[in-house]
Write a protein that holds these residues in place. Sequence first.
Motif, PDB file in Angstrom:
ATOM      1  N   ALA A 165       0.819  -1.214   0.000  1.00 42.67           N
ATOM      2  CA  ALA A 165       0.000   0.000   0.000  1.00 42.67           C
ATOM      3  C   ALA A 165       0.854   1.266   0.000  1.00 42.67           C
ATOM      4  N   LEU A 166       2.161   1.124  -0.108  1.00 40.35           N
ATOM      5  CA  LEU A 166       3.023   2.290   0.083  1.00 40.35           C
ATOM      6  C   LEU A 166       3.695   2.748  -1.206  1.00 40.35           C
ATOM      7  N   ASP A 167       4.137   4.008  -1.213  1.00 37.87           N
ATOM      8  CA  ASP A 167       4.891   4.537  -2.347  1.00 37.87           C
ATOM      9  C   ASP A 167       6.263   3.889  -2.439  1.00 37.87           C
ATOM     10  N   VAL A 168       6.862   3.939  -3.624  1.00 31.82           N
ATOM     11  CA  VAL A 168       8.149   3.244  -3.802  1.00 31.82           C
ATOM     12  C   VAL A 168       9.248   3.733  -2.873  1.00 31.82           C
ATOM     13  N   THR A 169       9.319   5.046  -2.654  1.00 27.84           N
ATOM     14  CA  THR A 169      10.408   5.534  -1.801  1.00 27.84           C
ATOM     15  C   THR A 169      10.197   5.076  -0.356  1.00 27.84           C
TER      16      THR A 169
ATOM     17  N   SER B  20       0.177   6.929 -13.025  1.00 26.35           N
ATOM     18  CA  SER B  20       0.652   5.767 -12.293  1.00 26.35           C
ATOM     19  C   SER B  20       1.771   6.148 -11.340  1.00 26.35           C
ATOM     20  N   HIS B  21       1.973   5.313 -10.338  1.00 30.27           N
ATOM     21  CA  HIS B  21       3.129   5.526  -9.470  1.00 30.27           C
ATOM     22  C   HIS B  21       4.209   4.499  -9.804  1.00 30.27           C
ATOM     23  N   ASP B  22       3.881   3.579 -10.721  1.00 28.86           N
ATOM     24  CA  ASP B  22       4.790   2.475 -10.987  1.00 28.86           C
ATOM     25  C   ASP B  22       5.682   2.823 -12.181  1.00 28.86           C
ATOM     26  N   LEU B  23       6.917   3.150 -11.900  1.00 27.38           N
ATOM     27  CA  LEU B  23       7.797   3.620 -12.962  1.00 27.38           C
ATOM     28  C   LEU B  23       8.152   2.530 -13.960  1.00 27.38           C
ATOM     29  N   GLY B  24       8.072   1.272 -13.538  1.00 25.92           N
ATOM     30  CA  GLY B  24       8.341   0.174 -14.464  1.00 25.92           C
ATOM     31  C   GLY B  24       7.257   0.106 -15.534  1.00 25.92           C
TER      32      GLY B  24
ATOM     33  N   LYS C 230      15.413  11.399  -9.637  1.00 21.60           N
ATOM     34  CA  LYS C 230      16.471  10.423  -9.355  1.00 21.60           C
ATOM     35  C   LYS C 230      16.095   9.541  -8.184  1.00 21.60           C
ATOM     36  N   ARG C 231      15.458  10.172  -7.186  1.00 24.86           N
ATOM     37  CA  ARG C 231      15.096   9.440  -5.986  1.00 24.86           C
ATOM     38  C   ARG C 231      14.025   8.386  -6.315  1.00 24.86           C
TER      39      ARG C 231
ATOM     40  N   ILE D 118      12.968   2.172  -7.386  1.00 29.11           N
ATOM     41  CA  ILE D 118      12.289   1.045  -8.048  1.00 29.11           C
ATOM     42  C   ILE D 118      13.078  -0.216  -7.759  1.00 29.11           C
ATOM     43  N   PRO D 119      12.436  -1.259  -7.232  1.00 30.05           N
ATOM     44  CA  PRO D 119      13.182  -2.492  -6.994  1.00 30.05           C
ATOM     45  C   PRO D 119      13.551  -3.138  -8.334  1.00 30.05           C
ATOM     46  N   GLU D 120      14.805  -3.541  -8.453  1.00 30.99           N
ATOM     47  CA  GLU D 120      15.265  -4.177  -9.697  1.00 30.99           C
ATOM     48  C   GLU D 120      15.268  -5.683  -9.523  1.00 30.99           C
ATOM     49  N   THR D 121      15.006  -6.408 -10.607  1.00 34.09           N
ATOM     50  CA  THR D 121      15.014  -7.865 -10.479  1.00 34.09           C
ATOM     51  C   THR D 121      16.392  -8.462 -10.717  1.00 34.09           C
TER      52      THR D 121
END
Lengths: 337, 324
Positions: free
Chosen positions: A187-191, B211-215, B251-252, B257-260
């Motif tokens: 449920a949280l933002d990536v940072t 979206s918040h998902d950069l991927g 940049k932050r 983003i978690p990388e695989t």
Amino acid sequence: METTSDFLNIKDVNTAFKINGKYYDAISHINLTVHHDEILAIVGESGCGKSTLATTIMGLHDPSETKISGEIDFEGTDLLKLDEAGYNKFRGAKIGMIFQDPLSALNPLKRIEDQISEVMTYHTKLTAEQKHNRVLELLKEVGIVDPKRTAHQFPHQLSGGMRQRVIIAIAIACKPDLIIADEPTTALDVTIQAQILDVLRKIQAENHAGIILITHDLGVVAETADRVAVMYAGQIVEEGSVEQIFNTPKHPYTRSLLRSMPQRDNQNDDLYVIQGNVPSLQKMPQIGDRFAPRIPWVKPEEHEKNPTMHEIEPGHEVRCTCYKSFSFPDQVGSVKA
Amino acid sequence: MSLVEIKNLKVHYPIRSGFWNRITDSVKAVDGISFNIEAGETYGLVGESGSGKSTTGKSVVGLEKITSGSIMYQGKDITKKNNRKELDYNHDVQMIFQDSLSSLNPRKRIEDIIAEPLRNFEHLSKDEEKLRVLQLLDIVGLDPDALYKYPHQFSGGQRQRIGVARAVATNPKLIIADEPVSALDLSVQAQVLNFMKKIQREFGISYLFISHDLGVVRHMCNNIAIMNRGRLVEIGTRDDIYNHPVHIYTKRLLAAIPETNVNDRKEHRANRLAVEEIYRQQQDKYYDKDGKAFPLVPISPTHSVALPKEVAEQIIKQEGEVKA
């Protein structure tokens, strides 16, 4: 307390739910071990039984609606044989749980301090002052900047990330050996997610705890976990170290999942789509490979009749033999496992 | 001319307090943003929760009353009611919502749900309508027997596809997609994304993809705007944003983003912590004294960043040196 390396042994656990008077397996024949000082990730899509496994370990199922068999050996005690009172000695004390939705897991009418010290009232004999100090210490440990102020606030005054930190503080208040984190960052933002995962890792290192991290986000797994178990339709289909799973995935399901992720190298192509759906409980195939209907191009004789786990390297196990010859239809002959 | 031109859009919500319940302050959900959406492209709007990205999306569809600024569609300002009517705006612009269950009426059958926009805008006979609905179901890959089912009888991915079918029913020119896949599993997400790309190719639809998902955004969007605290901090092409980010906030986000790729996870983490540290120390350099982002300044024909010109140039120069 003795500290054997593997302190949680899940042996052949089945959990069945009652639907219209009949029992259906939500998870079947689960075998897993958790060691101290490790993060074991359980991945899979929704409906694969990840959360059922967590709630089975925590003993949160209503016995009149579920049938559980097998053995969960936690530091020499079989959790499944305990009654409610016996279980309460473990929950919160030796096993901590972190839930997905931090707002509904916190009591809206109680101050943060009271919610954290509640666990200690049940499980320890600390005085009020000791508890107060421990609360501040815990809040600091999970990365809250002004513990005194936060301790006095109510859940609605905190942001999502802060609430999740409070939940973690409650889970680790009694220094549990096992922490079960069920989608802690979904449920949280990536940072904020990155920060929470850092906190989890730090706590695990400091307390020598074992963490079961349940998530559907493969990125989170790759960044955080030491070992990974991939679940599909209530079974574990592949288990191995995080390097084994991500560098040399074997089971068709694991490979399909990794391929359907949007990544740097497929940004202009269509994404891979796994055909069909995760079967519902009532429609779960009882014999044969449960993933077979979703890879229909694989010939039936390449599947095992009764798929079992095969060890292909030390620590790396795969269910069914179909992985040996599996390739995606658009890559036939190009890449072979 | 771009399909949509958003100029200096502001949406402020009043805060009332005191004895007379007077307006004492306002929440600046969207505080002066401008960008253009070209016909047939997917424009990505990225930000964390609370950044104002959904408010922007709602303002473009017309679900939100804007405080000031303009939204030009085919050269006319659609924040004025008369222009909306004249342009058939409500017909041409549709929306896909994040939560597919709550955006479909539980008491209506799929036939009625998908036909609703048709009944509003197009006057078809019963047979024509049914044919059209069946066509739409076919486009989104659902069986014809879905017609007489109710939303709860479908899985999350199927429901999201019903939402898409409803959105494309009127042959819109622009679809606002507010987090269309964030509630879905990986394999279902792939299905919906592929499908959105397919109908774009076939019908030339433009998307505003929030979206918040950069991927996912990297996969879908040609041009991207990064939003932070109601302002845009960086806009550019996919290459500008992902390979040459300038603003520390971008940049932050990218670093988080978690990388695989498990082999580089130590470096990835070190990089993230380093960026986080810079963010903490140099906040005042990237935001003005009220904590707002600066106005956007172009640094290349496609790439703009919210920094004073000198600062932006200095950062680019520094990075050039590091790489060389």
